[in-house]
Design a protein around this motif. Structure first.
Motif: not given
Length: 374
Positions: A36-37, A202-205, A211-212, A226-228
């Motif tokens: 979980t980013g 990094e997180l996308q990878q 979580l934003i 989807q969040v991006i």
């Protein structure tokens, strides 16, 4: 309060914490699997959230349940101390014992584990530390120190691993190696992770969910891609990230004679990016992204063009603001985002459901995987 029932494979958090002039208020259930980013501007509460989960902020109010165990419940004055939570924490600085060797640092973690079940040599191999075991910590590079810190956290056999910007001090090549390493560890050892970073790339990878946070509160949570995409806005001045298309695609082939790797969009369409290391196997999944400013639109198929990537799609969303337009284009099962001027939008007479071609260079497709030859 969060209902503690049915918490298998989930982490339920319902907490508040106040640190003058900052307050954190989080209520969310997270899957206790995968990565979980956690993303947001400085001061949004990312590191504070990790510290509360780890048990390092005893003043937090509320409830945390994980693995069918209540770690925190201030209504009943229950607080499990950090050393009894079985949660590992890796910081951006490695925090190793400088007077010990690599192996001695790792042995320290094993001794703290009451019933060790992981194979020491397997963890050494997973974190690529075989040749460094007998070196002093002071002889290591920054990337090597972070690998040791990660191995030490794993050998303590945590039920959950928290990563607080562990790659922020590393160069791109070392970041790529560490990101690939984290995915391998996740797949091999099945340890759920929370990963805090200022880098969406990094997180996308590595993350499955994202979580934003902003000013101590949740802005969004869900599937990473989807969040991006929901963060894309026509006017990027107040956006958290640069507008982009986030993808997870299958590697179809490596074309070394052309210096390109081919990815599958669907049975009829594909895209190219610069040739990747051929250790990235055909059939494996590749995370990649394309900035919206790097994608252009054509009303006819651009067959006579040096730009190798062109896809057929349909405009499914139009967001206008000031002198620009953000378009969402459906190409098969995937959505692509392109940012164009209002003038281009007008001249091309674009509208919802209009069929178009999008095009972008191979170099526009970004990934943290290492290119061939590195």
């Amino acid at each position: 309060m969060v209902n503690a029932a049915n918490n298998t494979n989930s982490i339920a958090i319902d907490i508040k914490a106040h640190f003058e002039p900052f307050s954190l208020s989080i209520k969310q259930r997270f899957p206790a699997q995968g990565i979980t980013g956690i993303f947001g501007h400085s001061g949004s509460g990312k590191s504070t959230l990790l510290r509360i989960i780890a048990g390092l902020e005893p003043n937090a109010q509320g409830q945390i349940t994980f693995d069918q165990q209540c770690l925190l419940d201030t209504s009943t004055k229950r607080f499990i101390k950090a050393e009894h939570r079985h949660i590992g924490l890796v910081f951006q600085d490695s925090r190793l014992f400088p007077h010990l060797t690599v192996k001695e640092n790792l042995d320290f973690a094993v001794k703290r584990c009451q019933r060790p079940s992981l194979d020491f040599d397997e963890v050494i191999e997973l974190t690529a530390l075989n040749e460094l075991k007998n070196k002093s910590i002071q002889q290591l590079s920054g990337g090597e120190k972070q690998r040791v810190a990660l191995a030490r956290a794993i050998l303590a056999e945590p039920k959950l691993l928290l990563l607080d910007e562990p790659l922020s001090a590393l160069d791109k090549d070392n970041k790529a190696l560490m990101l690939n390493l984290l995915v391998t560890i996740k797949d091999k050892l099945n340890i759920p992770m929370f990963y805090v970073s200022h880098s969406m790339a990094e997180l996308q990878q590595v993350a499955e969910n994202l979580l934003i946070l902003a000013q101590g509160k949740i802005v969004d949570f869900g599937n990473i891609h989807q969040v991006i995409h929901r963060l894309n806005t026509p006017n990027n001045k107040n956006s958290l990230i640069k507008q982009q298309t986030s993808l997870a695609l299958t590697v179809k082939a490596h074309h070394s004679e052309y210096g390109l790797t081919r990815l599958t969009i669907n049975s009829d369409q594909h895209i190219y990016l610069p040739l990747l290391d051929e250790q990235i196997k055909v059939g494996s999944e590749l995370r990649c992204f394309i900035f919206a400013n790097d994608i252009s639109i054509s009303l006819i198929e651009p067959t006579n063009s040096s730009i190798v990537n062109h896809l057929f799609g349909t405009i499914c969303q139009i967001k206008k603001q000031d002198s620009s337009v953000l378009l969402t284009i459906e190409c098969g099962d995937h959505q692509f985002f392109t940012h164009i001027t209002s003038l281009s939008f007008k001249q091309l007479q674009l509208d919802l459901n209009k069929q178009v071609y999008i095009q972008f260079k191979a170099s526009a497709v970004k990934t943290f995987h290492l290119p061939s030859g590195v």
